[in-house]
Design an enzyme around this catalytic site. Sequence first.
Site, short mmCIF file in Angstrom:
data_model
loop_
_atom_site.label_atom_id
_atom_site.label_comp_id
_atom_site.label_asym_id
_atom_site.label_seq_id
_atom_site.Cartn_x
_atom_site.Cartn_y
_atom_site.Cartn_z
N SER A 54 0.61 -1.14 0.01
CA SER A 54 0.03 -0.06 0.15
C SER A 54 0.83 1.09 -0.11
O SER A 54 2.06 1.10 0.35
CB SER A 54 -0.93 -0.11 1.22
OG SER A 54 -0.22 0.55 2.39
N ASP A 55 0.25 2.33 -0.32
CA ASP A 55 1.12 3.60 -0.12
C ASP A 55 1.11 4.02 1.40
O ASP A 55 0.20 3.44 2.27
CB ASP A 55 0.70 4.70 -1.02
CG ASP A 55 1.81 5.71 -1.03
OD1 ASP A 55 2.70 5.91 -0.26
OD2 ASP A 55 1.57 6.71 -2.00
N TRP A 56 1.83 5.04 1.75
CA TRP A 56 1.89 5.22 3.12
C TRP A 56 0.43 5.66 3.75
O TRP A 56 -0.27 6.33 3.50
CB TRP A 56 2.67 6.39 3.38
CG TRP A 56 3.15 6.94 4.88
CD1 TRP A 56 1.96 7.53 5.68
CD2 TRP A 56 4.19 7.09 5.49
NE1 TRP A 56 2.68 7.98 6.64
CE2 TRP A 56 4.08 7.56 6.69
CE3 TRP A 56 5.73 6.69 4.99
CZ2 TRP A 56 4.91 7.52 7.61
CZ3 TRP A 56 6.48 7.07 5.95
CH2 TRP A 56 6.18 7.48 7.26
N ALA A 57 0.09 4.71 4.80
CA ALA A 57 -1.26 4.72 5.36
C ALA A 57 -2.49 4.54 4.70
O ALA A 57 -3.48 4.93 5.05
CB ALA A 57 -1.16 6.21 6.23
N ALA A 58 -2.24 4.28 3.44
CA ALA A 58 -3.36 4.08 2.68
C ALA A 58 -4.60 3.15 2.93
O ALA A 58 -5.75 3.00 2.57
CB ALA A 58 -3.05 3.76 1.26
#
Length: 736
Positions: free
Chosen positions: A262-266
Amino acid sequence: MTREDLTKLLADMTLSEKIGQLVQIPGFLIEKGSVLTGPALEMGFTEENLYNVGATLSILSFDRIKEIQDEFMAHQPHHIPMLFMADIINGYRSVFPIPLAQGCSFDPELSGELAAMSAKESAANGLHVTFSPMVDLVRDARWGRVMESTGEDTYLNARFAEEIVKGYQGNDISDAQSVAACVKHFAAYGAPEGGRDYNTVELSERTLRDDYLPAYHAAVDAGVEMVMTSFNTIDRIPATGNEAIMRKLLRDEWGFNGTLISDWAAINELITNGVAEDEMEAAELAIRAGVDMDMCTPVYASCLQKLVEEGRIEERLIDESCMRILELKNKLGLFEDPYHHAQEADVTKVVLCDAHRALCRKAAEESVVLLKNKKDILPLSKVGMNIAFIGPYVDAHRLYGVWSMLGREEDTVSVKEGVEAIDQENTCTFSKGCRLLDPKFPLYGFRGQETEEDTDDEELLLDAVIKAKKADVVVMCLGEHPCHSGEAGSRGNIRLPKPQRKLIKEIAKVNSNIVTIIFHGRPLDIRGIDKRSRAVMAAWFPGIEGGNAIARLLFGDAEPSGRLAMSFPYSIGQVPVHYDCFTTGREFSGDVTNRFQSKYLDIPNQPLYAFGHGLSYTTFDYVSVTLSNDVVRDGAPITLDVKIKNIGKRAGVEVVQLYIRDLKGSVVRPVKKLKGFERVALESGEEKTVSFVIDKEMLKFTRADMSYDAENGAFYAYVGSNSRTERHVSFTLADS
Ligand code: BGC
């Protein structure tokens, strides 16, 4: 390890151990001061799940990586090594031009070499994965992240994507000189509404497939090991929880079997996005979509086990993801050497070595775009001139862009230093002229507010004006601040900061021989600058060798050969503007008195400088364009030959561009699409023939019935030095 060994290992792991592998923790949880590229959420990791994780990011030195690896492996029940990842976007310490600048080189092979160099330095420092390349197609200059992309064109981006992936990964990612690449941000992150970062993306499936997806697909076909999800929605479903995109398209249709992160905190953002009630549901959506690794939230760590226990998801999903991560570790050779050979590397020999600096300089020279050169004011003579270099970028060292974690001012050559290194007999003076930033608009970067030393503005201006008055030529060095672009760097106004606009106005009052060099992360509205300058060079953020490259280009020791990978809009009102737009039912004939046409009342339709534009110091004549046959059939491609001649007095490089137009289709077709290009170096008077193959494959598109195919009929093949070329030959596509 063999596949059998990995299967045994997996079978021996507890559920919580397996889930641990699916978690990536931010470096700052382990090491104070490591880079923060997303929000520092309330992390909520327990000590147990913290120690059990599969990966971390942004730890950048081997000593720390080794210590952490040892500590975590000792704690991990099966001594599974961790993955160390980081955003090494445009080089480790040998920082080269930002990706958008690289796009302007129209030299994907060179970017492959740069990626290999970056991999070598990163791997020597213990890194295993880089979060690069970003191949998001970009058409909106307001979006700050355009700097991380290679531009607005589908084909160009795809060519860069494959070369960069191959460059990072080499022949085998277990090699000491390779890292695994992670293509991002899947998918269509480059099309946020209004150019505002993290905003909604609304695209038709056809546009997504034909324009936005091919570059990611090219990266997958080139063997990229990892893919990162994007923050945006696709058809109103956030990418990170989008099963149709992640499982059906990426895995089933394209056959990607690497790791999806995932992207950061997505994953957590699925809640704020309003598609998940709570962390449990967010975790469920993401794992069902096939997201293997949770970047920087404790959502997987705290929810997956409960989801399995409550029967909401099958353990099989965890096993699949865990296996992919173990496979990546295995391919990197980490089970045999958890330090990926970094222990043996002599970092001092690799990092910033002469060969790397030379490559950085070559890349910077190739990516600068000469937008304008009225009456050949450039190149500058090396004798008998008084040249005033004026502007906040004259002696600035932060030339590497916002994404460069390890770029250092002391490694970087400023324009002044580059000019001083040129063997010349001119009188050169240097003056800052003004501040870079408008003090009225505080700028917040990755590490808080960007500040500038306080200056006496009147004194700065006076010094510049005095020097400009005495000069034969003024070279203005202007630009955006690096933090004006990059993540969360959207701008609603894409002009240079006010003090710099004022400066050029004042200088133009005393000297009309102005050459302007701009440093920037996006195409800008430069009308005011353009009007006052006889020559303009778009230098982007050129990296540590920027000053040398620019000086060599100015004085003709190097030839400008960059071509715009993204259009410079006439003004913000045109954005998004891109060359491959569609025909309308109301084409503008040029007659402004005819109101009912597709046009603006107050600005032109065309950008100030279009995609593909860029000048040389010499002139190329397109002598002839011929086709081997004027009918293309399936399995029977034709060849287009372009004969070009350098009719100027200097050697130079032309970027010959091939665009194709499909005259009629079951859906409206773009006015032109880039299908080929070649950089051709020619001595003065030299002539060469460049050949392009035109086959049925390159004429395919998503048709009205959503099938992907070409349709028989008439086509134009345009050839020239930029996307506005009208020179064309005709051919048809017919049945075999
Ligand atoms: C960015 C990614 C980056 C990640 C890790 C995110 O905020 O969108 O491009 O790779 O942070 O630093």
